[in-house]
Motif scaffolding. Structure first.
Motif, PDB file in Angstrom:
ATOM      1  N   LEU A  92       0.796  -1.349  -0.024  1.00 61.38           N
ATOM      2  CA  LEU A  92      -0.158  -0.051   0.100  1.00 61.38           C
ATOM      3  C   LEU A  92       1.046   1.428  -0.116  1.00 61.38           C
ATOM      4  O   LEU A  92       0.302   2.127  -0.791  1.00 61.38           O
ATOM      5  CB  LEU A  92      -1.250  -0.077   1.487  1.00 61.38           C
ATOM      6  CG  LEU A  92      -2.003   0.744   1.178  1.00 61.38           C
ATOM      7  CD1 LEU A  92      -3.256   0.255   0.014  1.00 61.38           C
ATOM      8  CD2 LEU A  92      -3.170   0.708   2.307  1.00 61.38           C
ATOM      9  N   GLN A  93       1.860   0.850   0.432  1.00 58.89           N
ATOM     10  CA  GLN A  93       2.941   2.524   0.585  1.00 58.89           C
ATOM     11  C   GLN A  93       3.295   2.767  -0.488  1.00 58.89           C
ATOM     12  O   GLN A  93       3.048   3.796  -0.966  1.00 58.89           O
ATOM     13  CB  GLN A  93       4.237   1.695   1.877  1.00 58.89           C
ATOM     14  CG  GLN A  93       3.520   2.206   2.945  1.00 58.89           C
ATOM     15  CD  GLN A  93       4.371   1.827   3.839  1.00 58.89           C
ATOM     16  OE1 GLN A  93       5.535   1.129   4.460  1.00 58.89           O
ATOM     17  NE2 GLN A  93       4.610   2.147   4.860  1.00 58.89           N
ATOM     18  N   LYS A  94       3.654   1.320  -1.500  1.00 57.05           N
ATOM     19  CA  LYS A  94       4.773   1.894  -2.889  1.00 57.05           C
ATOM     20  C   LYS A  94       3.634   2.604  -3.350  1.00 57.05           C
ATOM     21  O   LYS A  94       4.247   2.922  -4.415  1.00 57.05           O
ATOM     22  CB  LYS A  94       4.728   0.551  -3.422  1.00 57.05           C
ATOM     23  CG  LYS A  94       6.359  -0.128  -2.984  1.00 57.05           C
ATOM     24  CD  LYS A  94       6.581  -1.259  -3.483  1.00 57.05           C
ATOM     25  CE  LYS A  94       7.840  -1.213  -3.147  1.00 57.05           C
ATOM     26  NZ  LYS A  94       8.729  -2.280  -3.640  1.00 57.05           N
ATOM     27  N   LEU A  95       1.876   2.502  -3.481  1.00 56.76           N
ATOM     28  CA  LEU A  95       1.217   1.882  -4.034  1.00 56.76           C
ATOM     29  C   LEU A  95       0.772   3.497  -4.629  1.00 56.76           C
ATOM     30  O   LEU A  95       0.224   4.182  -5.343  1.00 56.76           O
ATOM     31  CB  LEU A  95      -0.346   1.508  -4.405  1.00 56.76           C
ATOM     32  CG  LEU A  95      -0.236   0.024  -4.942  1.00 56.76           C
ATOM     33  CD1 LEU A  95      -1.424  -1.510  -4.409  1.00 56.76           C
ATOM     34  CD2 LEU A  95      -0.170  -0.326  -6.444  1.00 56.76           C
ATOM     35  N   ILE A  96       0.759   4.202  -3.096  1.00 57.66           N
ATOM     36  CA  ILE A  96       0.376   5.488  -3.256  1.00 57.66           C
ATOM     37  C   ILE A  96       1.637   6.770  -2.977  1.00 57.66           C
ATOM     38  O   ILE A  96       1.352   7.988  -2.449  1.00 57.66           O
ATOM     39  CB  ILE A  96      -0.646   5.299  -1.773  1.00 57.66           C
ATOM     40  CG1 ILE A  96      -0.015   5.585  -0.405  1.00 57.66           C
ATOM     41  CG2 ILE A  96      -1.623   5.011  -1.499  1.00 57.66           C
ATOM     42  CD1 ILE A  96      -0.731   5.195   1.858  1.00 57.66           C
ATOM     43  N   ASN A  97       2.738   5.603  -2.641  1.00 50.98           N
ATOM     44  CA  ASN A  97       4.039   6.926  -2.583  1.00 50.98           C
ATOM     45  C   ASN A  97       4.136   7.026  -1.613  1.00 50.98           C
ATOM     46  O   ASN A  97       4.094   8.913  -1.368  1.00 50.98           O
ATOM     47  CB  ASN A  97       3.822   7.518  -4.005  1.00 50.98           C
ATOM     48  CG  ASN A  97       5.283   7.802  -4.173  1.00 50.98           C
ATOM     49  OD1 ASN A  97       6.191   7.927  -3.565  1.00 50.98           O
ATOM     50  ND2 ASN A  97       5.984   9.187  -4.943  1.00 50.98           N
ATOM     51  N   LYS A  98       3.370   6.490  -0.047  1.00 52.09           N
ATOM     52  CA  LYS A  98       3.752   7.262   0.818  1.00 52.09           C
ATOM     53  C   LYS A  98       4.543   6.383   1.595  1.00 52.09           C
ATOM     54  O   LYS A  98       3.764   5.358   2.041  1.00 52.09           O
ATOM     55  CB  LYS A  98       3.100   7.300   1.678  1.00 52.09           C
ATOM     56  CG  LYS A  98       1.973   9.436   0.128  1.00 52.09           C
ATOM     57  CD  LYS A  98       0.649   9.539   1.657  1.00 52.09           C
ATOM     58  CE  LYS A  98       0.384  10.746   0.532  1.00 52.09           C
ATOM     59  NZ  LYS A  98      -1.180  11.010   1.128  1.00 52.09           N
ATOM     60  N   GLU A  99       5.630   7.154   2.588  1.00 51.31           N
ATOM     61  CA  GLU A  99       5.850   5.760   3.751  1.00 51.31           C
ATOM     62  C   GLU A  99       5.301   6.096   5.387  1.00 51.31           C
ATOM     63  O   GLU A  99       5.048   4.801   6.103  1.00 51.31           O
ATOM     64  CB  GLU A  99       6.844   6.663   3.807  1.00 51.31           C
ATOM     65  CG  GLU A  99       8.228   5.989   3.428  1.00 51.31           C
ATOM     66  CD  GLU A  99       8.912   4.455   3.462  1.00 51.31           C
ATOM     67  OE1 GLU A  99       8.517   4.157   4.668  1.00 51.31           O
ATOM     68  OE2 GLU A  99       8.741   4.704   2.762  1.00 51.31           O
ATOM     69  N   LYS A 100       4.400   7.374   5.003  1.00 48.58           N
ATOM     70  CA  LYS A 100       3.354   6.978   6.350  1.00 48.58           C
ATOM     71  C   LYS A 100       2.386   7.642   5.791  1.00 48.58           C
ATOM     72  O   LYS A 100       2.140   8.360   4.803  1.00 48.58           O
ATOM     73  CB  LYS A 100       4.148   8.688   7.771  1.00 48.58           C
ATOM     74  CG  LYS A 100       5.246   7.900   8.367  1.00 48.58           C
ATOM     75  CD  LYS A 100       5.481   8.608   9.361  1.00 48.58           C
ATOM     76  CE  LYS A 100       6.732   8.328   9.764  1.00 48.58           C
ATOM     77  NZ  LYS A 100       7.188   8.880  10.837  1.00 48.58           N
TER      78      LYS A 100
END
Length: 116
Positions: free
Chosen positions: A47-55
């Motif tokens: 999910l972090q990769k898909l949305i390009n957010k770490e947090k």
């Protein structure tokens, strides 16, 4: 529409109730993740990769494979009518009728007090 959420998540509950009021079959679109399950960390990393957010906070929403944002972004877009066509095509929901501006009593004139 896929909405990734967690149990005991106030923001998830807010989005759930908002979409439910709009007629979205929420039981079909919400995917509750369980932090206790061994696959949770892998799913979160994807999910972090898909949305390009770490947090990020839950819920996270996708419509037709396109990331839409968190709960407040999705509610704002829904309020603006951004999902009207999608809701109609996918769930058979009619777009809400436009709200009409009602003219105030008195013909809409602006009146000022004498001391203004």
């Amino acid at each position: 529409m896929a909405i990734f959420s967690l149990p005991n998540c106030p923001q998830c509950d807010t989005l759930y109730e908002d979409l439910k009021k709009r007629g979205v079959p929420v039981h079909d679109v919400f995917i509750k993740l369980d932090k206790a399950k061994p696959e949770y960390n892998t799913l979160k990393a994807q999910l972090q990769k898909l949305i390009n957010k770490e947090k990020f906070l839950y819920p996270q929403t996708f419509v037709e494979g396109v990331y839409q944002g968190n709960y407040d972004e999705v509610i704002r877009k829904a309020d603006q009518g951004s999902y009207a066509d999608f809701f109609s095509r996918t769930f058979g929901l009619e777009p809400p009728a436009p709200t009409m501006f009602n003219e105030p009593a008195g013909g809409g004139e602006i009146k000022f007090d004498e001391d203004f």
